[in-house]
Enzyme design. Structure first.
Site, mmCIF file in Angstrom:
data_model
loop_
_atom_site.group_PDB
_atom_site.id
_atom_site.type_symbol
_atom_site.label_atom_id
_atom_site.label_comp_id
_atom_site.label_asym_id
_atom_site.label_seq_id
_atom_site.Cartn_x
_atom_site.Cartn_y
_atom_site.Cartn_z
ATOM 1 C CG HIS A 72 1.774 -11.988 45.506
ATOM 2 N ND1 HIS A 72 0.542 -12.536 45.747
ATOM 3 C CD2 HIS A 72 2.480 -12.163 46.658
ATOM 4 C CE1 HIS A 72 0.498 -13.015 46.984
ATOM 5 N NE2 HIS A 72 1.671 -12.809 47.552
ATOM 6 C CG ASP A 105 -1.675 -13.270 43.341
ATOM 7 O OD1 ASP A 105 -0.572 -13.343 42.779
ATOM 8 O OD2 ASP A 105 -1.804 -12.976 44.546
ATOM 9 C CB SER A 181 2.302 -15.592 49.269
ATOM 10 O OG SER A 181 1.682 -14.401 49.620
#
Length: 232
Positions: A72, A105, A181
């Site tokens: 992402h 992901d 992230s």
């Protein structure tokens, strides 16, 4: 996740303009020693594409420039993003996308022409126990080189983020925020045990840390990364 909390991915649409390092205090010098060894393998990732700009983190997993991050982080910028990697010493290099695994992901990017980079050492995430000390490294809100400490709050968590179902996630109270992230969750001995991916918030509009974060186990991350890098 059931209940009042809302789970968000850890990207930051508007990264901070000044990369200032920040760390949490630790009661033992050994944590600082672990961080000193692990931090050179953690990078900042900025992407620009048709949908705008985003920022996250990544982990060097091969000395020739292979870097693991969240899918992402790349996807938020749209098609064919321009990827820039900033290393812990401030060096900036462009990177290309090697492969993505949206269902997990995870993604791998590569800095061309690199060699002898410091790489993270994968640990066995199946050996983690609730209560183990862990340290998160990454670039929350664009603050590169940020370190936060916590514990493994729970194991084998299941959650849904943007219609993607995750299983076997590591829950941690090490503070995570947007921009973490793709960064590293490391054990007390400096091994990579997770890839920081999401946080839960109270649902009141705030996206800051409430001490409920989630990481993809390193065993999963390693397997997916090896598949993405096959042939490269």
């Amino acid at each position: 996740m059931a209940g009042a909390a809302t789970v968000h991915e850890l990207t930051a649409a508007k990264p901070a303009s000044s990369p200032v390092a920040a760390t949490t205090a630790s009661s033992t010098s050994s944590v600082a020693d672990v961080v000193a060894r692990a931090q050179p393998a953690v990078v900042d990732i900025t992407v620009k594409g048709s949908s705008g700009e985003d920022e996250g983190s990544g982990v060097v997993i091969r000395s020739d420039g292979m870097i693991l991050t969240n899918n992402h982080v790349l996807a938020a910028a749209g098609q064919d993003p321009a990827v820039t990697v900033t290393f812990s010493d401030g060096t900036r290099r462009s990177a290309t996308v090697v492969g993505t695994a949206p269902g997990s992901d995870l993604a791998v990017v590569r800095v061309s022409g690199a060699s002898r980079l410091t790489v993270a050492t994968f640990g066995d995430s199946s050996a983690l126990r609730t209560g183990d000390t862990v340290v998160a490294l990454g670039s929350p809100l664009g603050l590169t080189g940020t370190v936060t400490e916590g514990i493994v709050s729970a194991l084998h968590r299941q959650l849904t983020v943007d219609q993607t179902r995750y299983t076997n996630m590591i829950q941690t109270d090490a503070p995570l925020n947007e921009g973490n992230s793709g960064g590293a969750l490391i054990s007390a001995n400096g091994q990579l045990v997770g890839i920081n991916t999401a946080i839960a918030t109270s649902g009141s509009g705030s996206t800051g840390s409430i001490g409920v974060g989630f990481a993809i186990p390193s065993n999963t991350a390693k397997s997916v990364a090896e598949a993405l890098m096959a042939g490269h």
